[in-house]
Design an enzyme around this catalytic site. Structure first.
Site: not given
Ligand code: NDP
Length: 475
Positions: A150, A248, A282, A456
């Site tokens: 995002n 996070e 988020c 963080e």
């Molecule tokens: P995901 O959980 O799908 O993915 C996040 C990252 O983790 C990506 O790089 C993804 O790779 C990777 N990933 C996925 N599965 C695995 C695994 N089993 N092991 C290790 N890494 C993995 O989230 P999104 O990318 O869809 O992001 C949206 C989410 O992030 C929302 O829920 C949002 O709220 C949260 N978010 C939280 C924030 C915070 O600070 N609390 C800030 C911003 C977002 P790939 O995409 O290649 O599958």
């Protein structure tokens, strides 16, 4: 076609498997780049490079590390326009937003931690007449940073900057959906003077290369930002190896609007907190609680402004660009359909916009659903908000706390006593009073409940990426 290769040991490498993934520009629905799909062999190579670089990097003085980080921040500034365009092409966000927020914040992340390591104070405890204890914070070694789609460069640098500043070598995995700016950053890292192997970036699917990174025994810590479900999988895998983990995760953030708020400011900022970056932040507020006395007035003003938002080609002057992918757009649409089925009234929006073959969605406002409906319980992560009336403080605290999440909350009132009282009762890691997204990088950042584990930002990030060692000297 742009080819996004892995960055290992200071140079770009094709994935061992020879396989690439399509990378789509969501504004037009077309593949514009091919991204390396990494496997365990690529990971082993990155672990070797990072391990070999650790001794040199961790022994550098703070001033030396700080200088390289500052240099990278300057290079990001110099390349602002290219990076902003790349971010928009990859993610669908307005170029203007990337230019104003994402890319400057990426530079700020490096600058902040470059200064923080110089200015951090250390702890000492004197045992009267007997001994003095001091705490040394040693880097962990090779660490993994996994970031979402995002705010791609902004969150990628939010992790790697403190990790590198603290003296670790990093293997980072950006989202496969938005790998482009992380790739461009690697070119700048070479120019900034990072020794080879200090920063390594592997691309590919999260469930494959991301999971391998989490499971690798030489990777001493994982800093993860992403969805709550993924966080759960990562947390469990890390626990098996007693690996340090910072999570996070998602949010379902409440915005609380009391009838004594500064009305104009509350309406204007709630538009921002709902729809900035297409609602894909988020920290966006998605449940808007409005005190009964001003419910109708607020609703009318808010919906009016939402209708005026311009959605379209992110390279133009628009308020919202495209959602990140077709799958995500369909997920958002499914949530809206669910809200309709549960009896929600769509006040504005509620459907896709057909434009340039891209993934556009109308900013959507829904009312008439209580806090336990699906759309008020689960994270949509798109341009969809609900309006919910409340009577008094205790009613709204109960409603605000009624989800498994606890990331951020916003409170609007001119009565500061009330603002503090409510802030202390809402279970969220971050509370904004009469503002939103005002960020001081020194403050702890993170969520309660299912929104995360650990914090963080500032000293919290530097603590996470180091291991305290107590040294006791007899006097
Ligand atoms: P995901 O959980 O799908 O993915 C996040 C990252 O983790 C990506 O790089 C993804 O790779 C990777 N990933 C996925 N599965 C695995 C695994 N089993 N092991 C290790 N890494 C993995 O989230 P999104 O990318 O869809 O992001 C949206 C989410 O992030 C929302 O829920 C949002 O709220 C949260 N978010 C939280 C924030 C915070 O600070 N609390 C800030 C911003 C977002 P790939 O995409 O290649 O599958």
């Amino acid at each position: 076609m742009i080819i996004i290769d892995n960055y290992i040991g200071g140079s770009f490498h094709k994935p061992e498997s020879g396989q690439y993934l399509d990378n789509v520009n969501p504004a037009v629905g077309e593949v514009f780049a091919r991204t390396a799909s990494s496997s365990s062999k690529d990971l082993e190579e990155a672990v070797r490079a990072a391990t070999a670089a650790f001794d040199e990097w961790s022994r550098k003085t703070l001033a030396q590390r700080s200088k390289i980080l500052h240099k990278l921040a300057d290079l990001i500034d110099e390349n602002l326009e290219d990076l902003a365009r790349a971010e928009s092409q990859d993610n669908g966000k307005p170029v203007a937003l990337a230019r104003r927020v994402d890319i400057p914040r990426a530079a700020a992340n490096f600058r902040f931690f470059a200064s923080a390591i110089i200015n951090e104070s250390s702890e000492a405890h004197v045992m009267e007449g007997e001994a003095v204890n001091y705490t040394r914070r040693a880097p962990l070694g090779v660490v993994g940073c996994i970031s979402p789609w995002n705010l791609p460069l902004y969150l990628f640098t939010w992790k790697i900057a403190p990790a590198l500043a603290a003296g670790n070598c990093v293997i980072a995995k950006p989202s496969e959906v938005t790998p482009y700016t992380a790739f461009l950053l690697c070119q700048l890292a070479n120019e900034a003077g990072f020794p080879p192997g200090v920063l390594n970036v592997l691309h590919g699917r999260g469930a494959e290369i991301g999971q391998l990174l989490v499971d690798h025994p030489e990777v001493k810590a994982i800093s993860f930002t992403g969805g709550t479900q993924t966080g759960r999988i990562i947390g469990q895998a890390a626990a098996r190896q007693f690996k340090k983990v910072s999570l996070e995760l998602g949010g379902k953030n409440p915005v609380v609007i009391f009838d004594d708020c500064h009305f104009e400011e509350a309406v204007r900022t709630t538009i921002e907190s709902s729809f900035t970056n297409q609602g894909e932040i988020c920290l966006c507020g998605s449940r808007i609680f409005i005190q009964e006395g001003i419910y109708e007035r607020f609703k009318a003003a808010f919906v009016d402004r939402v209708r005026a938002l311009k959605v379209g080609d992110p390279s133009k002057e628009v308020d919202m660009g495209a959602l990140v992918s077709r799958e995500h757009m369909e997920k958002v649409d499914t949530y809206v359909a669910g809200a309709r089925t549960e009896g929600g009234k769509i006040l504005t929006g509620g459907k896709r916009i057909t434009l340039m073959n891209g993934f556009y969605y109308e900013p959507t406002v829904i009312e008439g659903l209580d806090e336990f409906c699906q759309i008020n319980q689960e994270e949509v992560f798109g341009p969809v908000v609900t309006l919910i009336p409340f009577t008094d403080e205790s009613d709204v605290v109960k409603k605000a706390n009624s989800t498994p999440y606890g990331l951020a909350a916003v409170i609007w009132t001119e009565n500061l006593k009330r603002a503090h009282a409510v802030a202390h009762q809402i279970k969220s890691g971050i509370i904004w009073i009469n503002c939103w997204m005002l960020r001081d990088l020194r403050t702890p950042f993170g969520g309660m409940k299912s929104s995360g584990v650990g914090r963080e930002g500032g000293s919290e990030a530097l603590r996470f990426f180091t291991e305290p060692q107590n040294i006791c000297v007899k006097l």
